[in-house]
Design a protein around this motif. Structure first.
Motif, PDB file in Angstrom:
ATOM      1  N   TYR A 176       5.700   9.113 -60.442  1.00 26.61           N
ATOM      2  CA  TYR A 176       5.082   9.394 -61.743  1.00 26.61           C
ATOM      3  C   TYR A 176       4.380   8.155 -62.275  1.00 26.61           C
ATOM      4  CZ  TYR A 176       4.634  10.206 -66.755  1.00 26.61           C
ATOM      5  OH  TYR A 176       4.142  10.314 -68.029  1.00 26.61           O
ATOM      6  N   THR A 177       3.139   8.323 -62.726  1.00 30.00           N
ATOM      7  CA  THR A 177       2.397   7.208 -63.320  1.00 30.00           C
ATOM      8  C   THR A 177       2.681   7.175 -64.821  1.00 30.00           C
ATOM      9  OG1 THR A 177       0.380   8.545 -63.665  1.00 30.00           O
ATOM     10  CG2 THR A 177       0.583   7.365 -61.576  1.00 30.00           C
ATOM     11  N   SER A 178       3.515   6.250 -65.215  1.00 29.60           N
ATOM     12  CA  SER A 178       3.976   6.145 -66.591  1.00 29.60           C
ATOM     13  C   SER A 178       3.238   5.027 -67.317  1.00 29.60           C
ATOM     14  CB  SER A 178       5.487   5.913 -66.603  1.00 29.60           C
ATOM     15  OG  SER A 178       6.027   6.021 -67.893  1.00 29.60           O
ATOM     16  N   ALA A 179       3.735   4.681 -68.506  1.00 32.18           N
ATOM     17  CA  ALA A 179       3.146   3.627 -69.328  1.00 32.18           C
ATOM     18  C   ALA A 179       4.060   2.407 -69.334  1.00 32.18           C
ATOM     19  CB  ALA A 179       2.943   4.122 -70.759  1.00 32.18           C
ATOM     20  N   PRO A 180       3.502   1.224 -69.564  1.00 35.23           N
ATOM     21  CA  PRO A 180       4.325   0.006 -69.583  1.00 35.23           C
ATOM     22  C   PRO A 180       5.494   0.104 -70.562  1.00 35.23           C
ATOM     23  CG  PRO A 180       2.001  -0.550 -69.579  1.00 35.23           C
ATOM     24  CD  PRO A 180       2.076   0.927 -69.781  1.00 35.23           C
ATOM     25  N   LYS A 181       6.626  -0.380 -70.110  1.00 35.97           N
ATOM     26  CA  LYS A 181       7.828  -0.478 -70.948  1.00 35.97           C
ATOM     27  C   LYS A 181       8.142   0.841 -71.648  1.00 35.97           C
ATOM     28  CE  LYS A 181       6.725  -5.374 -71.813  1.00 35.97           C
ATOM     29  NZ  LYS A 181       6.479  -6.411 -72.848  1.00 35.97           N
ATOM     30  N   ALA A 182       7.929   1.944 -70.942  1.00 36.09           N
ATOM     31  CA  ALA A 182       8.001   3.265 -71.569  1.00 36.09           C
ATOM     32  C   ALA A 182       9.345   3.563 -72.211  1.00 36.09           C
ATOM     33  CB  ALA A 182       7.669   4.343 -70.537  1.00 36.09           C
ATOM     34  N   THR A 183      10.420   3.073 -71.640  1.00 34.64           N
ATOM     35  CA  THR A 183      11.746   3.404 -72.169  1.00 34.64           C
ATOM     36  C   THR A 183      12.316   2.331 -73.082  1.00 34.64           C
ATOM     37  OG1 THR A 183      12.813   2.468 -70.204  1.00 34.64           O
ATOM     38  CG2 THR A 183      12.287   4.824 -70.157  1.00 34.64           C
ATOM     39  N   THR A 184      11.602   1.225 -73.265  1.00 35.18           N
ATOM     40  CA  THR A 184      12.160   0.106 -74.027  1.00 35.18           C
ATOM     41  C   THR A 184      11.293  -0.317 -75.205  1.00 35.18           C
ATOM     42  OG1 THR A 184      11.111  -1.508 -72.541  1.00 35.18           O
ATOM     43  CG2 THR A 184      13.372  -0.815 -72.023  1.00 35.18           C
ATOM     44  N   PHE A 185      10.085   0.231 -75.315  1.00 38.31           N
ATOM     45  CA  PHE A 185       9.146  -0.227 -76.340  1.00 38.31           C
ATOM     46  C   PHE A 185       8.572   0.992 -77.050  1.00 38.31           C
ATOM     47  CE2 PHE A 185       5.432  -1.912 -78.342  1.00 38.31           C
ATOM     48  CZ  PHE A 185       5.575  -3.289 -78.412  1.00 38.31           C
ATOM     49  N   GLU A 186       8.707   1.030 -78.376  1.00 36.02           N
ATOM     50  CA  GLU A 186       8.167   2.148 -79.140  1.00 36.02           C
ATOM     51  C   GLU A 186       6.749   1.827 -79.594  1.00 36.02           C
ATOM     52  OE1 GLU A 186      10.572   3.583 -82.293  1.00 36.02           O
ATOM     53  OE2 GLU A 186      12.392   3.738 -81.068  1.00 36.02           O
ATOM     54  N   TRP A 187       5.801   2.668 -79.125  1.00 36.76           N
ATOM     55  CA  TRP A 187       4.407   2.478 -79.557  1.00 36.76           C
ATOM     56  C   TRP A 187       3.683   3.809 -79.429  1.00 36.76           C
ATOM     57  CZ3 TRP A 187       0.012   0.781 -75.976  1.00 36.76           C
ATOM     58  CH2 TRP A 187       0.263   1.140 -74.649  1.00 36.76           C
ATOM     59  N   ALA A 188       2.445   3.834 -79.900  1.00 40.95           N
ATOM     60  CA  ALA A 188       1.723   5.094 -80.036  1.00 40.95           C
ATOM     61  C   ALA A 188       1.607   5.857 -78.733  1.00 40.95           C
ATOM     62  CB  ALA A 188       0.333   4.828 -80.624  1.00 40.95           C
ATOM     63  N   LEU A 189       1.457   5.141 -77.645  1.00 36.37           N
ATOM     64  CA  LEU A 189       1.189   5.799 -76.369  1.00 36.37           C
ATOM     65  C   LEU A 189       2.443   6.124 -75.576  1.00 36.37           C
ATOM     66  CD1 LEU A 189      -1.502   6.578 -74.965  1.00 36.37           C
ATOM     67  CD2 LEU A 189      -1.311   4.467 -73.649  1.00 36.37           C
ATOM     68  N   GLY A 190       3.588   5.625 -76.000  1.00 36.69           N
ATOM     69  CA  GLY A 190       4.744   5.641 -75.126  1.00 36.69           C
ATOM     70  C   GLY A 190       5.666   6.848 -75.176  1.00 36.69           C
ATOM     71  N   ALA A 191       5.677   7.592 -76.277  1.00 42.35           N
ATOM     72  CA  ALA A 191       6.723   8.593 -76.475  1.00 42.35           C
ATOM     73  C   ALA A 191       6.735   9.666 -75.391  1.00 42.35           C
ATOM     74  CB  ALA A 191       6.562   9.237 -77.849  1.00 42.35           C
ATOM     75  N   GLU A 192       5.566  10.181 -75.042  1.00 46.45           N
ATOM     76  CA  GLU A 192       5.529  11.247 -74.033  1.00 46.45           C
ATOM     77  C   GLU A 192       5.889  10.730 -72.647  1.00 46.45           C
ATOM     78  OE1 GLU A 192       2.355  14.526 -75.110  1.00 46.45           O
ATOM     79  OE2 GLU A 192       1.518  12.526 -75.434  1.00 46.45           O
ATOM     80  N   HIS A 193       5.558   9.481 -72.386  1.00 48.05           N
ATOM     81  CA  HIS A 193       5.946   8.892 -71.097  1.00 48.05           C
ATOM     82  C   HIS A 193       7.460   8.691 -71.038  1.00 48.05           C
ATOM     83  CE1 HIS A 193       1.863   8.262 -69.680  1.00 48.05           C
ATOM     84  NE2 HIS A 193       1.554   7.794 -70.873  1.00 48.05           N
ATOM     85  N   LYS A 194       8.044   8.242 -72.131  1.00 44.93           N
ATOM     86  CA  LYS A 194       9.495   8.098 -72.180  1.00 44.93           C
ATOM     87  C   LYS A 194      10.169   9.446 -71.948  1.00 44.93           C
ATOM     88  CE  LYS A 194      13.319   6.644 -75.159  1.00 44.93           C
ATOM     89  NZ  LYS A 194      13.712   6.108 -76.493  1.00 44.93           N
ATOM     90  N   ALA A 195       9.675  10.473 -72.629  1.00 48.02           N
ATOM     91  CA  ALA A 195      10.252  11.810 -72.470  1.00 48.02           C
ATOM     92  C   ALA A 195      10.115  12.303 -71.038  1.00 48.02           C
ATOM     93  CB  ALA A 195       9.578  12.779 -73.435  1.00 48.02           C
ATOM     94  N   THR A 196       8.992  11.997 -70.419  1.00 49.23           N
ATOM     95  CA  THR A 196       8.785  12.423 -69.030  1.00 49.23           C
ATOM     96  C   THR A 196       9.746  11.702 -68.090  1.00 49.23           C
ATOM     97  OG1 THR A 196       6.446  12.896 -69.456  1.00 49.23           O
ATOM     98  CG2 THR A 196       7.105  12.604 -67.160  1.00 49.23           C
TER      99      THR A 196
END
Length: 285
Positions: A103-123
């Motif tokens: 899966y191509t996720s976003a940087p620090k997806a599970t450790t950093f809260e930012w506008a782009l990250g929530a859906e990647h964390k959930a995935t």
């Protein structure tokens, strides 16, 4: 081993297919998936199998995943609607018994809260809960993301952003695609979450300097506040929510989400990642 590449009609997906072929994958072991198969007819001409893959159509996913060993889930592009489609792919992969999901996720997806990250964390959480053997590759910023900024700077001489002194670790889209290809082809990566990043971390003053080099004119970085950034985006026609989301990405960069010091990507692809100036020059060619 059969590999399904979702989003194969997109820029990253096409490059992943290219990288897999360059690294010795037989064309008939690859399945290129796209919502509109007509857009990947050229891949079929190269001997790659094609399949309709629509994240919002579970039936298309079940059919495409039949007899597939590994699947690359390329993140959907529409914010706010990503997760539901991702979950459909994950569920279909689990039902098909695939042996590897990348899966191509976003940087620090599970450790950093930012506008782009929530859906990647959930995935990422849904992948973990599914039990499907998986590898997460958290791609840092594509150099190509800055092409519109640099094109505007060719006229204005300015790159404006509300990132403050934040730094990024960019690489070319082809670098990230090659990293995904390596993870798909090689054993030994299951269970890993890789922060894929360029070898050199740079701030926006360095981005402006690279733009100056490529454009052959002076370009400077103009620091703007978040409030002024939102106001400018709204003046350009964005609704308030979208303007806040876009400016929120700059806020994340300012706060360090893309400041990643990790050389996993260059180690896996066996070469240095593309420099910002070289990647920008190629993208503008």
């Amino acid at each position: 081993m059969t590999i399904l590449i979702t989003g194969a009609s997109g820029q990253l997906g096409r490059l992943v297919v290219d990288a897999l072929l360059a690294r010795g994958a037989a064309p008939d072991t690859l399945v290129a998936g796209a919502r509109d198969v007509a857009k990947i007819a050229d891949l079929a001409d190269r001997g790659v199998r094609t399949a309709r893959v629509d994240y919002d159509d579970p039936a298309s996913l079940r059919e495409a995943l039949a007899n597939v060993d590994s699947v690359l889930l390329i993140s959907a592009s529409e914010p706010g609607r990503r997760f539901a489609g991702h979950k459909n792919v994950i569920d279909a992969a689990a039902a098909a018994g695939v042996s590897k999901l990348v899966y191509t996720s976003a940087p620090k997806a599970t450790t950093f809260e930012w506008a782009l990250g929530a859906e990647h964390k959930a995935t990422e959480e849904a992948i973990a809960a599914s039990g499907v053997p998986a590898v997460v590759v958290r791609n840092n910023w594509y150099i190509e993301n800055y092409v519109p900024d640099v094109q505007r700077a060719a006229e204005s001489g300015v790159i404006a952003a509300s990132v403050g002194d934040g730094r990024i670790a960019p690489a070319s889209r082809a670098d990230f695609a090659e990293g995904a290809a390596v993870v798909l082809l090689e054993d030994g990566h299951l269970g890993e979450a890789y922060e894929f990043a360029g070898d050199t971390r740079i701030g926006y003053d360095a981005i402006a300097a690279a733009a100056s080099e490529v454009l052959g004119r002076d370009v400077t970085y103009a620091r703007v506040s978040t409030d002024d950034h939102v106001a400018a985006l709204e003046s350009a026609g964005l609704d308030a929510g979208t303007a806040q989301f876009v400016a929120g990405i700059d806020t994340g960069i300012r706060d360090g989400v893309l400041d990643v010091d990790d050389h996993t990507l260059s180690r896996l692809i066996g070469r240095p990642t593309t420099s910002f100036a070289d990647g920008l020059r190629a993208a503008l060619a």
